[in-house]
Design a protein around this motif. Structure first.
Motif, mmCIF file in Angstrom:
data_model
loop_
_atom_site.group_PDB
_atom_site.id
_atom_site.type_symbol
_atom_site.label_atom_id
_atom_site.label_comp_id
_atom_site.label_asym_id
_atom_site.label_seq_id
_atom_site.Cartn_x
_atom_site.Cartn_y
_atom_site.Cartn_z
ATOM 1 N N VAL A 132 67.937 68.772 79.086
ATOM 2 C CA VAL A 132 68.581 68.578 77.785
ATOM 3 C C VAL A 132 67.799 69.308 76.701
ATOM 4 O O VAL A 132 66.661 69.723 76.914
ATOM 5 N N HIS A 133 68.416 69.448 75.511
ATOM 6 C CA HIS A 133 67.741 70.115 74.400
ATOM 7 C C HIS A 133 66.789 69.181 73.658
ATOM 8 O O HIS A 133 65.746 69.610 73.178
ATOM 9 N N ASP A 169 76.196 73.929 82.000
ATOM 10 C CA ASP A 169 75.675 72.977 81.020
ATOM 11 C C ASP A 169 76.283 71.587 81.217
ATOM 12 O O ASP A 169 75.598 70.576 81.036
ATOM 13 N N GLY A 186 77.414 69.168 69.621
ATOM 14 C CA GLY A 186 76.536 68.549 70.595
ATOM 15 C C GLY A 186 77.022 67.185 71.007
ATOM 16 O O GLY A 186 77.957 66.626 70.435
ATOM 17 N N ARG A 230 64.637 72.635 68.783
ATOM 18 C CA ARG A 230 64.405 71.604 69.797
ATOM 19 C C ARG A 230 63.431 70.573 69.252
ATOM 20 O O ARG A 230 62.402 70.912 68.685
ATOM 21 N N LYS A 239 74.308 70.084 84.102
ATOM 22 C CA LYS A 239 72.969 69.652 83.680
ATOM 23 C C LYS A 239 73.041 68.324 82.936
ATOM 24 O O LYS A 239 72.258 67.404 83.201
ATOM 25 N N LEU A 240 73.974 68.217 81.994
ATOM 26 C CA LEU A 240 74.085 67.003 81.195
ATOM 27 C C LEU A 240 74.530 65.823 82.056
ATOM 28 O O LEU A 240 73.996 64.720 81.925
ATOM 29 N N CYS A 242 72.408 67.380 73.893
ATOM 30 C CA CYS A 242 72.666 68.748 74.342
ATOM 31 C C CYS A 242 73.581 69.400 73.328
ATOM 32 O O CYS A 242 74.487 68.764 72.794
ATOM 33 N N TRP A 243 73.335 70.697 73.089
ATOM 34 C CA TRP A 243 74.100 71.460 72.097
ATOM 35 C C TRP A 243 74.843 72.601 72.762
ATOM 36 O O TRP A 243 74.397 73.150 73.757
ATOM 37 N N THR A 244 75.956 73.009 72.159
ATOM 38 C CA THR A 244 76.717 74.165 72.599
ATOM 39 C C THR A 244 77.416 74.790 71.400
ATOM 40 O O THR A 244 77.354 74.242 70.298
#
Length: 131
Positions: A99-100, A23, A59, A127, A26-27, A118-120
């Motif tokens: 991204v979300h 993640d 996020g 979304r 990706k970000l 983006c969230w975690t």
């Protein structure tokens, strides 16, 4: 705006928030593409980074803004296969998929603002996508 600084800042912030390596990557990839677009097509600009907390979810919101020429056809710019040349080959559409949440506001002659989230750590909020 320094592209290396943006990548480093985003990776560090994502790691501190508990994003896994995939993640984070990706970000950072999305942020790198958006920062490059801000610099190359917008003539420079600014990035704002904000930590978000919603219940158990954490996020990172990144906003890239420029006062460049703007995007005349946002749908085309978001389409797969569209390139203005010289980038990572990812484009706005690719950044959006990484991204979300993704939003873009662009007006010819006034500039462009792209915001991604983006969230975690817990289920992310639903979304959202807007233009």
């Amino acid at each position: 705006m320094d592209l290396a600084w943006v990548r480093q800042h985003v990776r560090q912030a994502a790691a501190e928030l508990g994003f896994g390596l995939v993640d984070q990557t990706k970000l950072v990839t999305a942020a790198s593409e958006l920062a490059r677009n801000t610099l190359v097509h917008g003539g420079g600009g600014q990035v704002e980074s904000t930590v978000l907390r919603t219940g158990a979810a954490r996020g990172l919101r990144l906003t890239f803004a420029d006062q460049g020429p703007g995007i005349t056809d946002i749908e085309r710019a978001l389409a797969d296969g569209y390139t203005s040349g010289g980038g990572l080959g990812l484009g706005l559409g690719g950044a959006r998929r990484l991204v979300h949440e993704f939003s873009i506001d662009s007006r010819p002659g006034e500039g462009t603002t792209v915001t991604v989230i983006c969230w975690t750590a817990g289920p992310p909020p639903p979304r959202r996508e807007s233009r």
